[in-house]
Scaffold this motif. Sequence first.
Motif, PDB file in Angstrom:
ATOM      1  N   SER A 187       8.544 -24.304  11.690  1.00 60.39           N
ATOM      2  CA  SER A 187       7.078 -23.477  11.794  1.00 60.39           C
ATOM      3  C   SER A 187       6.085 -24.441  12.236  1.00 60.39           C
ATOM      4  CB  SER A 187       6.622 -23.043  10.511  1.00 60.39           C
ATOM      5  OG  SER A 187       7.583 -22.181   9.958  1.00 60.39           O
ATOM      6  N   ALA A 188       6.268 -25.851  12.111  1.00 60.27           N
ATOM      7  CA  ALA A 188       5.159 -26.782  12.678  1.00 60.27           C
ATOM      8  C   ALA A 188       5.655 -27.390  13.790  1.00 60.27           C
ATOM      9  CB  ALA A 188       5.244 -27.941  11.557  1.00 60.27           C
ATOM     10  N   LEU A 189       6.709 -27.246  14.101  1.00 61.95           N
ATOM     11  CA  LEU A 189       7.333 -27.698  15.551  1.00 61.95           C
ATOM     12  C   LEU A 189       6.552 -27.575  16.905  1.00 61.95           C
ATOM     13  CD1 LEU A 189      11.044 -27.854  15.548  1.00 61.95           C
ATOM     14  CD2 LEU A 189       9.530 -29.926  15.827  1.00 61.95           C
ATOM     15  N   PRO A 190       5.946 -26.299  16.972  1.00 65.76           N
ATOM     16  CA  PRO A 190       5.137 -26.121  18.158  1.00 65.76           C
ATOM     17  C   PRO A 190       3.753 -26.699  18.047  1.00 65.76           C
ATOM     18  CG  PRO A 190       6.137 -23.786  17.350  1.00 65.76           C
ATOM     19  CD  PRO A 190       6.303 -24.839  16.120  1.00 65.76           C
ATOM     20  N   PHE A 191       3.204 -26.606  16.987  1.00 64.20           N
ATOM     21  CA  PHE A 191       1.816 -27.353  16.677  1.00 64.20           C
ATOM     22  C   PHE A 191       1.910 -28.795  16.862  1.00 64.20           C
ATOM     23  CE2 PHE A 191       1.772 -23.441  14.092  1.00 64.20           C
ATOM     24  CZ  PHE A 191       0.540 -22.910  14.410  1.00 64.20           C
ATOM     25  N   MET A 192       2.926 -29.424  16.436  1.00 60.24           N
ATOM     26  CA  MET A 192       3.337 -30.898  16.621  1.00 60.24           C
ATOM     27  C   MET A 192       3.341 -31.196  18.173  1.00 60.24           C
ATOM     28  SD  MET A 192       6.122 -33.353  15.326  1.00 60.24           S
ATOM     29  CE  MET A 192       7.520 -32.594  16.333  1.00 60.24           C
ATOM     30  N   GLY A 223       2.202 -29.266  20.658  1.00 64.97           N
ATOM     31  CA  GLY A 223       1.234 -28.853  21.500  1.00 64.97           C
ATOM     32  C   GLY A 223       0.158 -30.025  21.214  1.00 64.97           C
ATOM     33  N   CYS A 224       0.064 -30.596  20.217  1.00 66.04           N
ATOM     34  CA  CYS A 224      -0.865 -31.548  19.721  1.00 66.04           C
ATOM     35  C   CYS A 224      -0.843 -32.750  20.756  1.00 66.04           C
ATOM     36  CB  CYS A 224      -0.900 -32.278  18.270  1.00 66.04           C
ATOM     37  SG  CYS A 224      -1.894 -33.532  17.842  1.00 66.04           S
ATOM     38  N   VAL A 225       0.566 -33.207  20.767  1.00 66.00           N
ATOM     39  CA  VAL A 225       0.550 -34.339  21.892  1.00 66.00           C
ATOM     40  C   VAL A 225       0.406 -34.001  23.270  1.00 66.00           C
ATOM     41  CG1 VAL A 225       2.616 -35.758  22.586  1.00 66.00           C
ATOM     42  CG2 VAL A 225       2.577 -35.156  20.255  1.00 66.00           C
ATOM     43  N   TYR A 264     -12.863 -38.614  17.673  1.00 66.68           N
ATOM     44  CA  TYR A 264     -11.784 -39.680  18.200  1.00 66.68           C
ATOM     45  C   TYR A 264     -10.630 -39.860  17.246  1.00 66.68           C
ATOM     46  CZ  TYR A 264     -15.910 -40.902  20.916  1.00 66.68           C
ATOM     47  OH  TYR A 264     -17.092 -41.121  21.973  1.00 66.68           O
ATOM     48  N   GLY A 265     -11.230 -39.751  16.012  1.00 68.41           N
ATOM     49  CA  GLY A 265      -9.841 -39.900  15.008  1.00 68.41           C
ATOM     50  C   GLY A 265      -8.884 -38.930  15.074  1.00 68.41           C
ATOM     51  N   SER A 266      -9.476 -37.781  15.622  1.00 66.92           N
ATOM     52  CA  SER A 266      -8.478 -36.326  15.521  1.00 66.92           C
ATOM     53  C   SER A 266      -7.144 -36.627  16.510  1.00 66.92           C
ATOM     54  CB  SER A 266      -9.243 -35.219  15.906  1.00 66.92           C
ATOM     55  OG  SER A 266     -10.439 -35.120  14.962  1.00 66.92           O
ATOM     56  N   PHE A 267      -7.320 -37.618  17.442  1.00 67.37           N
ATOM     57  CA  PHE A 267      -6.215 -37.654  18.337  1.00 67.37           C
ATOM     58  C   PHE A 267      -4.957 -38.207  17.815  1.00 67.37           C
ATOM     59  CE2 PHE A 267      -9.848 -38.179  21.663  1.00 67.37           C
ATOM     60  CZ  PHE A 267      -9.728 -36.966  22.035  1.00 67.37           C
ATOM     61  N   ILE A 268      -4.918 -38.959  16.901  1.00 67.24           N
ATOM     62  CA  ILE A 268      -4.080 -39.470  16.285  1.00 67.24           C
ATOM     63  C   ILE A 268      -3.614 -39.160  14.664  1.00 67.24           C
ATOM     64  CG2 ILE A 268      -4.053 -41.700  17.602  1.00 67.24           C
ATOM     65  CD1 ILE A 268      -5.370 -43.027  15.032  1.00 67.24           C
ATOM     66  N   ALA A 269      -4.579 -38.365  14.178  1.00 68.89           N
ATOM     67  CA  ALA A 269      -4.718 -38.019  12.643  1.00 68.89           C
ATOM     68  C   ALA A 269      -3.456 -36.878  12.500  1.00 68.89           C
ATOM     69  CB  ALA A 269      -5.926 -37.457  12.227  1.00 68.89           C
ATOM     70  N   PRO A 270      -3.152 -35.734  13.519  1.00 70.19           N
ATOM     71  CA  PRO A 270      -2.404 -34.488  12.661  1.00 70.19           C
ATOM     72  C   PRO A 270      -1.191 -34.947  12.414  1.00 70.19           C
ATOM     73  CG  PRO A 270      -3.880 -34.352  14.919  1.00 70.19           C
ATOM     74  CD  PRO A 270      -3.915 -35.537  14.614  1.00 70.19           C
ATOM     75  N   ILE A 271      -0.422 -35.558  13.579  1.00 70.46           N
ATOM     76  CA  ILE A 271       1.131 -35.989  13.032  1.00 70.46           C
ATOM     77  C   ILE A 271       1.265 -36.655  11.839  1.00 70.46           C
ATOM     78  CG2 ILE A 271       3.173 -36.922  14.151  1.00 70.46           C
ATOM     79  CD1 ILE A 271       2.283 -36.122  16.787  1.00 70.46           C
ATOM     80  N   PRO A 272       0.815 -37.837  11.680  1.00 73.37           N
ATOM     81  CA  PRO A 272       0.938 -38.539  10.314  1.00 73.37           C
ATOM     82  C   PRO A 272       0.339 -37.776   9.187  1.00 73.37           C
ATOM     83  CG  PRO A 272      -0.784 -39.689  11.742  1.00 73.37           C
ATOM     84  CD  PRO A 272      -0.333 -38.584  12.612  1.00 73.37           C
ATOM     85  N   SER A 311       3.768 -23.240  23.523  1.00 70.39           N
ATOM     86  CA  SER A 311       2.669 -24.257  22.696  1.00 70.39           C
ATOM     87  C   SER A 311       2.366 -25.091  23.784  1.00 70.39           C
ATOM     88  CB  SER A 311       2.960 -24.721  21.325  1.00 70.39           C
ATOM     89  OG  SER A 311       2.163 -25.520  20.885  1.00 70.39           O
ATOM     90  N   VAL A 312       3.474 -25.833  24.340  1.00 69.45           N
ATOM     91  CA  VAL A 312       3.248 -27.032  25.218  1.00 69.45           C
ATOM     92  C   VAL A 312       2.155 -26.636  26.286  1.00 69.45           C
ATOM     93  CG1 VAL A 312       4.422 -28.508  26.998  1.00 69.45           C
ATOM     94  CG2 VAL A 312       5.324 -28.391  24.557  1.00 69.45           C
ATOM     95  N   PHE A 313       2.746 -25.395  26.916  1.00 66.37           N
ATOM     96  CA  PHE A 313       2.034 -25.062  28.216  1.00 66.37           C
ATOM     97  C   PHE A 313       0.615 -24.495  27.805  1.00 66.37           C
ATOM     98  CE2 PHE A 313       6.225 -24.487  30.213  1.00 66.37           C
ATOM     99  CZ  PHE A 313       5.902 -25.426  31.226  1.00 66.37           C
ATOM    100  N   ALA A 314       0.372 -23.825  26.534  1.00 61.04           N
ATOM    101  CA  ALA A 314      -0.851 -23.294  26.233  1.00 61.04           C
ATOM    102  C   ALA A 314      -1.938 -24.407  25.863  1.00 61.04           C
ATOM    103  CB  ALA A 314      -0.707 -22.385  24.809  1.00 61.04           C
TER     104      ALA A 314
END
Length: 438
Positions: free
Chosen positions: A275-280, A282-284, A114-122, A344-347
């Motif tokens: 380097s972090a842009l694809p992960f960011m 992708g997370c959203v 539950y907390g993992s949905f909003i935690a990665p970006i901040p 990353s978005v499509f994956a």
Amino acid sequence: MSTGADLKAREGDIPSDNMTQEQSFKKGFCSLRHGLAFILHLCNFSIYTQQMNLSFAITAMVNTTVASSQLNASTERPPTNSQDVWNETLQESKAPVYDWTPEIQGILLSSLSYGSFIAPIPTGYVAGVFGAKYVVGLGLLISSVLTLFIPLAADAGVALLIVLRVIQGMAQVMVLTGQYSLWAKWAPPQERSQLITIAASGSMLGTFLVLIAGGLICQALGWPYIFYIFGGIGCACCLLWFPLVYDDPQNHPFISTGERRYITCSLAQESGILSALPFMFGCVCIILGGLLADFLLSRKILRLVTIRKLFTAVGVLASSGILLPLPWVRSSRSTTMAFLVLSSVFASLCDSGALINFLDIAPRYAGFLKGLLQVFSYLAGGIAPTVAGFFISQDSEFGWRNVFFLAAAIDVVGLLFYLIFSRAEVQDWAKEPTFTHL
């Protein structure tokens, strides 16, 4: 007064010595950056054991014998199968058990996410501002301490246990995402795959160990010890983390001048944010994909099996197709980043497809199947850099092209297998046993 020849000789000696010194830090594992990789290996090991321990302990924590007796009027007879023997063994132990319904068990198992949905970006932002050392270290410490308190929280009530698990999930995201801010300053580009995979392999080892030893610990010592053991290991890792890890090579008190110079020079013009842009992104898109899948199912626009296959097909084909042209757009940095972000978005759509399909076909074994899925995913993550290194060493010009072609071929073959054999209903072998009145 020095002659021109003397000055030329001195100028030639300095680069030669520096080059020799820097070359010595390109080889071997006796370096601080490799030490950081091994410490992060232990951190990831601890986090993944703490992620999965409840999946195994909950079998011992739930009073399944009582639940079964309410449905079966003949439970007073001696146990006749292995499950009854297991339940009887758990009852004889001193560890407490709880009458949690399947719904409560499902909430407890999913509360970590539950907390993992909003935690990665901040978390990534905070790591960049305040330093990844304290973000990762604090996340590991919080998760480990909360793991030690899970038995007490279970006694206090389900609500407290759910809150504890949500906080623990946020803390674990701090470790899993914040560590990449460290690699942006510690990992030379030509060693990045090697160092990151050494660290990431700890997650596979943790998953493997929980699969092997989790049930044995619960049966031999009692279910609280699975939390005490792995929570204690995490606390011990914190004793290594805080005194030995620093945010960058420039501030580390024990690093040699040669290694500091080598890392600093190799990272000139490199950007951790890129380097972090694809992960960011992708997370959203993982969250948006999940919302879209639930919308299509709730409105009965598509059947569940169709949703799983459609999202998987789009995710695999689109991401693979976007990666194939990358070797021919290397002259444009912005185009390369756009391709990586789109891939990353499509994956991320696969997270609403094949990657959660195990919950549809076997919810009874969801914890075990998730662990098995993680074992294979990190096994692939360990093999991929080795294969990529082989292709690049054989052909420096077309090596990456061959890597992307091979990855796309594997993706397509796996997709075809999934489209043919995938199902979305509970399978017979995974159904709950039924009890009848005599």
